[in-house]
Design a protein around this motif. Structure first.
Motif, PDB file in Angstrom:
ATOM      1  N   LEU A  21      -6.233  17.231  57.488  1.00  0.00           N
ATOM      2  CA  LEU A  21      -6.729  17.938  58.675  1.00  0.00           C
ATOM      3  C   LEU A  21      -8.028  18.693  58.407  1.00  0.00           C
ATOM      4  O   LEU A  21      -8.860  18.831  59.293  1.00  0.00           O
ATOM      5  N   LYS A  22      -8.200  19.144  57.178  1.00  0.00           N
ATOM      6  CA  LYS A  22      -9.420  19.887  56.839  1.00  0.00           C
ATOM      7  C   LYS A  22     -10.644  18.982  56.779  1.00  0.00           C
ATOM      8  O   LYS A  22     -11.765  19.459  56.667  1.00  0.00           O
ATOM      9  N   ARG A  23     -10.426  17.680  56.880  1.00  0.00           N
ATOM     10  CA  ARG A  23     -11.553  16.748  56.972  1.00  0.00           C
ATOM     11  C   ARG A  23     -12.251  16.887  58.317  1.00  0.00           C
ATOM     12  O   ARG A  23     -13.393  16.495  58.485  1.00  0.00           O
ATOM     13  N   LEU A  24     -11.511  17.377  59.310  1.00  0.00           N
ATOM     14  CA  LEU A  24     -12.081  17.562  60.635  1.00  0.00           C
ATOM     15  C   LEU A  24     -12.856  18.875  60.631  1.00  0.00           C
ATOM     16  O   LEU A  24     -12.268  19.928  60.405  1.00  0.00           O
ATOM     17  N   PRO A  25     -14.163  18.832  60.852  1.00  0.00           N
ATOM     18  CA  PRO A  25     -14.968  20.047  60.761  1.00  0.00           C
ATOM     19  C   PRO A  25     -14.573  21.087  61.799  1.00  0.00           C
ATOM     20  O   PRO A  25     -14.317  20.758  62.953  1.00  0.00           O
ATOM     21  N   GLY A  26     -14.472  22.342  61.361  1.00  0.00           N
ATOM     22  CA  GLY A  26     -14.203  23.440  62.268  1.00  0.00           C
ATOM     23  C   GLY A  26     -12.734  23.668  62.592  1.00  0.00           C
ATOM     24  O   GLY A  26     -12.414  24.501  63.421  1.00  0.00           O
ATOM     25  N   TYR A  27     -11.841  22.920  61.971  1.00  0.00           N
ATOM     26  CA  TYR A  27     -10.416  23.106  62.241  1.00  0.00           C
ATOM     27  C   TYR A  27      -9.841  24.164  61.311  1.00  0.00           C
ATOM     28  O   TYR A  27     -10.153  24.199  60.131  1.00  0.00           O
ATOM     29  N   LYS A  28      -8.994  25.030  61.862  1.00  0.00           N
ATOM     30  CA  LYS A  28      -8.295  26.009  61.035  1.00  0.00           C
ATOM     31  C   LYS A  28      -6.868  25.483  60.871  1.00  0.00           C
ATOM     32  O   LYS A  28      -6.247  25.056  61.856  1.00  0.00           O
ATOM     33  N   VAL A  29      -6.357  25.501  59.655  1.00  0.00           N
ATOM     34  CA  VAL A  29      -5.005  25.011  59.406  1.00  0.00           C
ATOM     35  C   VAL A  29      -4.173  26.108  58.751  1.00  0.00           C
ATOM     36  O   VAL A  29      -4.582  26.702  57.761  1.00  0.00           O
ATOM     37  N   VAL A  30      -3.013  26.400  59.353  1.00  0.00           N
ATOM     38  CA  VAL A  30      -2.080  27.390  58.827  1.00  0.00           C
ATOM     39  C   VAL A  30      -0.823  26.644  58.414  1.00  0.00           C
ATOM     40  O   VAL A  30      -0.359  25.753  59.123  1.00  0.00           O
ATOM     41  N   GLU A  31      -0.266  26.999  57.251  1.00  0.00           N
ATOM     42  CA  GLU A  31       0.935  26.323  56.759  1.00  0.00           C
ATOM     43  C   GLU A  31       2.167  27.193  56.944  1.00  0.00           C
ATOM     44  O   GLU A  31       2.098  28.410  56.807  1.00  0.00           O
ATOM     45  N   ALA A  32       3.300  26.542  57.236  1.00  0.00           N
ATOM     46  CA  ALA A  32       4.591  27.222  57.331  1.00  0.00           C
ATOM     47  C   ALA A  32       5.607  26.383  56.564  1.00  0.00           C
ATOM     48  O   ALA A  32       5.530  25.155  56.579  1.00  0.00           O
ATOM     49  N   VAL A  33       6.552  27.064  55.888  1.00  0.00           N
ATOM     50  CA  VAL A  33       7.491  26.343  55.023  1.00  0.00           C
ATOM     51  C   VAL A  33       8.758  25.864  55.745  1.00  0.00           C
ATOM     52  O   VAL A  33       9.476  25.009  55.236  1.00  0.00           O
ATOM     53  N   ASP A  34       9.036  26.402  56.934  1.00  0.00           N
ATOM     54  CA  ASP A  34      10.170  25.943  57.729  1.00  0.00           C
ATOM     55  C   ASP A  34      10.019  26.491  59.147  1.00  0.00           C
ATOM     56  O   ASP A  34       9.046  27.187  59.451  1.00  0.00           O
ATOM     57  N   GLY A  35      10.978  26.171  60.008  1.00  0.00           N
ATOM     58  CA  GLY A  35      10.898  26.585  61.403  1.00  0.00           C
ATOM     59  C   GLY A  35      10.841  28.089  61.602  1.00  0.00           C
ATOM     60  O   GLY A  35      10.122  28.582  62.474  1.00  0.00           O
ATOM     61  N   MET A  36      11.599  28.851  60.795  1.00  0.00           N
ATOM     62  CA  MET A  36      11.589  30.318  60.917  1.00  0.00           C
ATOM     63  C   MET A  36      10.213  30.878  60.585  1.00  0.00           C
ATOM     64  O   MET A  36       9.686  31.734  61.287  1.00  0.00           O
ATOM     65  N   ASP A  37       9.634  30.383  59.491  1.00  0.00           N
ATOM     66  CA  ASP A  37       8.303  30.796  59.059  1.00  0.00           C
ATOM     67  C   ASP A  37       7.287  30.474  60.170  1.00  0.00           C
ATOM     68  O   ASP A  37       6.431  31.293  60.511  1.00  0.00           O
ATOM     69  N   ALA A  38       7.418  29.285  60.750  1.00  0.00           N
ATOM     70  CA  ALA A  38       6.515  28.859  61.822  1.00  0.00           C
ATOM     71  C   ALA A  38       6.630  29.801  63.020  1.00  0.00           C
ATOM     72  O   ALA A  38       5.623  30.227  63.586  1.00  0.00           O
ATOM     73  N   PHE A  39       7.864  30.122  63.397  1.00  0.00           N
ATOM     74  CA  PHE A  39       8.085  30.983  64.554  1.00  0.00           C
ATOM     75  C   PHE A  39       7.467  32.368  64.343  1.00  0.00           C
ATOM     76  O   PHE A  39       6.861  32.929  65.247  1.00  0.00           O
ATOM     77  N   LYS A  40       7.580  32.902  63.115  1.00  0.00           N
ATOM     78  CA  LYS A  40       6.970  34.198  62.791  1.00  0.00           C
ATOM     79  C   LYS A  40       5.450  34.113  62.935  1.00  0.00           C
ATOM     80  O   LYS A  40       4.815  34.992  63.508  1.00  0.00           O
ATOM     81  N   LYS A  41       4.870  33.044  62.400  1.00  0.00           N
ATOM     82  CA  LYS A  41       3.408  32.895  62.430  1.00  0.00           C
ATOM     83  C   LYS A  41       2.895  32.682  63.853  1.00  0.00           C
ATOM     84  O   LYS A  41       1.792  33.088  64.185  1.00  0.00           O
ATOM     85  N   LEU A  42       3.709  32.051  64.700  1.00  0.00           N
ATOM     86  CA  LEU A  42       3.327  31.851  66.100  1.00  0.00           C
ATOM     87  C   LEU A  42       3.186  33.179  66.839  1.00  0.00           C
ATOM     88  O   LEU A  42       2.402  33.291  67.780  1.00  0.00           O
ATOM     89  N   SER A  43       3.963  34.174  66.416  1.00  0.00           N
ATOM     90  CA  SER A  43       3.886  35.467  67.092  1.00  0.00           C
ATOM     91  C   SER A  43       2.635  36.247  66.685  1.00  0.00           C
ATOM     92  O   SER A  43       2.269  37.218  67.338  1.00  0.00           O
ATOM     93  N   LEU A  44       1.968  35.798  65.621  1.00  0.00           N
ATOM     94  CA  LEU A  44       0.789  36.513  65.120  1.00  0.00           C
ATOM     95  C   LEU A  44      -0.532  35.997  65.686  1.00  0.00           C
ATOM     96  O   LEU A  44      -1.501  36.736  65.786  1.00  0.00           O
ATOM     97  N   GLU A  45      -0.580  34.712  66.010  1.00  0.00           N
ATOM     98  CA  GLU A  45      -1.821  34.138  66.528  1.00  0.00           C
ATOM     99  C   GLU A  45      -1.517  32.888  67.346  1.00  0.00           C
ATOM    100  O   GLU A  45      -0.475  32.267  67.153  1.00  0.00           O
ATOM    101  N   PRO A  46      -2.419  32.514  68.253  1.00  0.00           N
ATOM    102  CA  PRO A  46      -2.184  31.321  69.072  1.00  0.00           C
ATOM    103  C   PRO A  46      -2.511  30.029  68.302  1.00  0.00           C
ATOM    104  O   PRO A  46      -3.415  30.015  67.468  1.00  0.00           O
ATOM    105  N   PHE A  47      -1.770  28.975  68.601  1.00  0.00           N
ATOM    106  CA  PHE A  47      -2.020  27.667  67.983  1.00  0.00           C
ATOM    107  C   PHE A  47      -2.264  26.629  69.063  1.00  0.00           C
ATOM    108  O   PHE A  47      -1.684  26.703  70.138  1.00  0.00           O
ATOM    109  N   ASP A  48      -3.126  25.653  68.743  1.00  0.00           N
ATOM    110  CA  ASP A  48      -3.461  24.594  69.694  1.00  0.00           C
ATOM    111  C   ASP A  48      -2.605  23.354  69.478  1.00  0.00           C
ATOM    112  O   ASP A  48      -2.514  22.501  70.353  1.00  0.00           O
ATOM    113  N   LEU A  49      -2.001  23.255  68.285  1.00  0.00           N
ATOM    114  CA  LEU A  49      -1.226  22.064  67.937  1.00  0.00           C
ATOM    115  C   LEU A  49      -0.302  22.404  66.771  1.00  0.00           C
ATOM    116  O   LEU A  49      -0.672  23.179  65.896  1.00  0.00           O
ATOM    117  N   ILE A  50       0.900  21.815  66.785  1.00  0.00           N
ATOM    118  CA  ILE A  50       1.846  22.020  65.688  1.00  0.00           C
ATOM    119  C   ILE A  50       2.283  20.660  65.166  1.00  0.00           C
ATOM    120  O   ILE A  50       2.606  19.757  65.950  1.00  0.00           O
TER     121      ILE A  50
END
Length: 122
Positions: A21-50
């Motif tokens: 994904l980092k091959r695409l210029p200007g994309y920000k990528v955030v990693e999560a280790v499982d669904g709970m981690d993902a849900f926590k990170k979703l509450s901190l910032e908006p995402f365009d795609l999961i």
């Protein structure tokens, strides 16, 4: 700048997807280790795609999709399921749960990038 979250419990697979994904210029990528981690990170910032794996400890991909689709804040976020479970039944389960698209492992980088761009309207 599109903000994408990769939800995958395997560090190797997570790095592989993030690197692609980092091959695409200007994309920000955030990693999560499982669904709970993902849900926590979703509450901190908006995402365009999961991008999410199905088989994960703590909270799997299908539970995550269910939670997101039942919440107005996250209902519209496109979700790509990435999994080794390639049967028609698994695909149907993911799509019924609310996944936008489905990719089987091993992932073809070009196919992944094409799908991501399409879902982000590029």
């Amino acid at each position: 700048m599109p903000n994408i979250m990769v939800v995958e419990d395997s560090p190797t697979m997570r790095q592989l997807i993030t690197f692609a994904l980092k091959r695409l210029p200007g994309y920000k990528v955030v990693e999560a280790v499982d669904g709970m981690d993902a849900f926590k990170k979703l509450s901190l910032e908006p995402f365009d795609l999961i991008l999410a794996d199905i088989n994960m400890p703590v909270m799997d991909g299908l539970k995550l999709i269910g939670l997101l689709r039942s919440d107005l804040k996250y209902k519209k976020i496109p979700i790509i399921i990435i999994t080794t479970e390639g049967t028609a039944e698994d695909r149907k389960k993911a799509m019924t749960a609310g996944a936008t698209a489905y990719l089987s492992k091993p992932i073809q980088t070009q196919e992944l990038l094409k799908m991501v761009k399409k879902l982000l309207g590029e």
